[in-house]
Scaffold this active site. Structure first.
Site, mmCIF file in Angstrom:
data_model
loop_
_atom_site.group_PDB
_atom_site.id
_atom_site.type_symbol
_atom_site.label_atom_id
_atom_site.label_comp_id
_atom_site.label_asym_id
_atom_site.label_seq_id
_atom_site.Cartn_x
_atom_site.Cartn_y
_atom_site.Cartn_z
ATOM 1 N N THR A 67 0.922 0.764 -3.917
ATOM 2 C CA THR A 67 1.099 0.926 -2.475
ATOM 3 C C THR A 67 1.800 -0.315 -1.945
ATOM 4 O OG1 THR A 67 -1.003 -0.135 -1.848
ATOM 5 C CG2 THR A 67 -1.072 2.226 -2.356
ATOM 6 N N TYR A 102 -8.884 -10.609 -6.464
ATOM 7 C CA TYR A 102 -9.182 -9.490 -5.584
ATOM 8 C C TYR A 102 -10.679 -9.424 -5.241
ATOM 9 C CZ TYR A 102 -8.778 -5.125 -3.126
ATOM 10 O OH TYR A 102 -8.818 -4.182 -2.127
ATOM 11 N N GLY A 120 0.166 4.675 1.747
ATOM 12 C CA GLY A 120 -0.890 4.513 0.757
ATOM 13 C C GLY A 120 -1.914 5.627 0.771
#
Length: 400
Positions: free
Chosen positions: A282, A242, A56
């Protein structure tokens, strides 16, 4: 282990094996996008520690640091080695390739495979910094982990990806279980208070602060030392799961930790910052419900206008090293996500999100691109690699 043809077998976007040559090519391509490297500096190369250096944003920050900022130092990650049945994890092969890249450009960069949360790992890293470099200029903290054992209590805490509050959250997502990615509605139940606290314990700023304190306690912080922890805010479309969920609570704690660390670093004229990066495919982000769909819409809107982790990492290093001024928001965070959160971009993505149905998904989103990007995380679908050729998966960890 003998050389063999390695194919992308798995379930959805979770693959069982990685391709060594493909992973190497990924690093080669990243370096090519960063070069030309600036002329060697007269002064000694700055020393950096990158925690989470194999995947990532961590691997992007490592490659950009080596090639653009001219750093030397240590990369720390935790990756699975090859076994008789499976290849090594993709990060294992990326690390081998990054070590070769560092040697090629004359950077003294060592990679360690270990648990960043463990006291023994910290001692190993600090000992190496002390004996090899004598001090450190930069610490990049890029850790996305499912669990952490608290070194003080011995208790293991598990992170979860769930909304907060009394009610759950329903969202659209992509289902990759079939031959063709499909639009699906799912519901995620809210996290308990204990689950939320555990997630902060794993993904928040506590371990970051322990690293800074350990370095400071050994007298390894050079004048002007700078540390940056990588963070994310994202769109209102994904905020419930999130930024307003358990992971967001951990990121908020990470950002709050920066403020407390600044006082501790005043003695060396140091800085503690967080960097808010933009969205990217990622291995960590692909596991978050709704993110695959959001990224598919975002790419359909922006195309090549999406800024890769490498591009953002080059920008980050240029700001940290003074090539460019720091771009801070009102909370003192470096912001690298302006391209994603541009109002016009978000309006276009929102319109597609709200209009999407199983029938028109292929017209509004780019799920095939997302799946190709996931495959590249494992070293597959990388241009220039002949996947019909056998390759040796049993590659050793790079020596210093």
């Amino acid at each position: 282990m003998t050389a063999r043809v390695i194919e992308p077998r798995g379930r959805g976007f979770l693959l069982f094996d990685s391709h060594p040559v493909g992973c190497e090519q990924v690093i080669t391509d990243m370096a090519a996008r960063v070069w030309p490297v600036p002329e060697p500096r007269d002064e000694k190369r700055p020393v950096a520690l990158v925690i989470g250096s194999s995947s990532g944003y961590g691997v992007a920050a490592t490659v950009a640091g080596i090639c653009r900022a001219g750093v030397q130092g240590i990369g720390l990650c935790l990756e699975k080695p090859p076994t008789e049945r499976r290849t090594a994890a993709a990060g294992w092969y990326r690390t081998i390739a990054t070590a070769e890249l560092a040697a090629k450009v004359g950077s003294d960069f060592t990679f360690l495979n270990g648990d960043a949360f463990a006291d023994a790992t910290k001692e190993q890293v600090l000992d190496l910094i002390a004996t090899r470099f004598g001090g450190i200029d930069y610490l990049i903290y890029s850790v996305a982990a499912p669990r952490r054992t608290d070194p003080l209590t011995g208790l293991t805490h598990q992170s979860v990806i769930q909304p907060l509050g009394a009610e759950g959250h329903s969202t659209k997502t992509l289902d990759f279980s079939g031959d063709v990615p499909a639009l699906k509605q799912i519901r995620i139940e809210p996290a308990t208070e204990e689950e939320a606290a555990d997630t902060v314990k794993v993904m928040g700023g506590e371990d970051w602060a322990l690293w800074v304190d350990a370095l400071n306690g050994r007298g390894l912080l050079r004048p002007g030392f700078t540390t940056v922890a990588l963070s994310y805010i994202g769109s209102h479309l994904t905020s419930a799961i999130y930024r307003q969920g358990t992971i967001g609570a951990a990121k908020s704690h990470l950002e709050e930790t920066a403020a407390t660390l600044r006082d501790r670093l005043s003695a060396v004229g140091g800085r503690a910052l967080t960097s808010v990066n933009g969205a990217a495919v990622t291995q960590a982000s692909s596991a978050i419900p709704g993110i695959a769909l959001y990224l598919s819409f975002l790419h359909a809107v922006l195309g090549e206008g999406m800024r890769s982790p490498l591009e953002q990492s080059v920008d980050l290093w240029e700001q940290l090293t003074g090539v460019k001024p720091l771009e801070l928001d009102a909370e003192g965070r470096i912001r690298l996500d302006g391209w994603e959160l541009d109002p016009a971009v978000q309006a276009a993505v929102t319109e597609r999100w709200e209009s999407a149905t199983p029938d028109n998904l292929g017209e509004l989103a780019d799920p095939r691109w997302f799946l190709d990007e996931v495959n590249r995380l494992y070293g597959f679908d990388v241009p220039g690699v002949d996947y019909t050729q056998p390759c040796e998966p049993d590659l050793p960890w790079p020596t210093a």
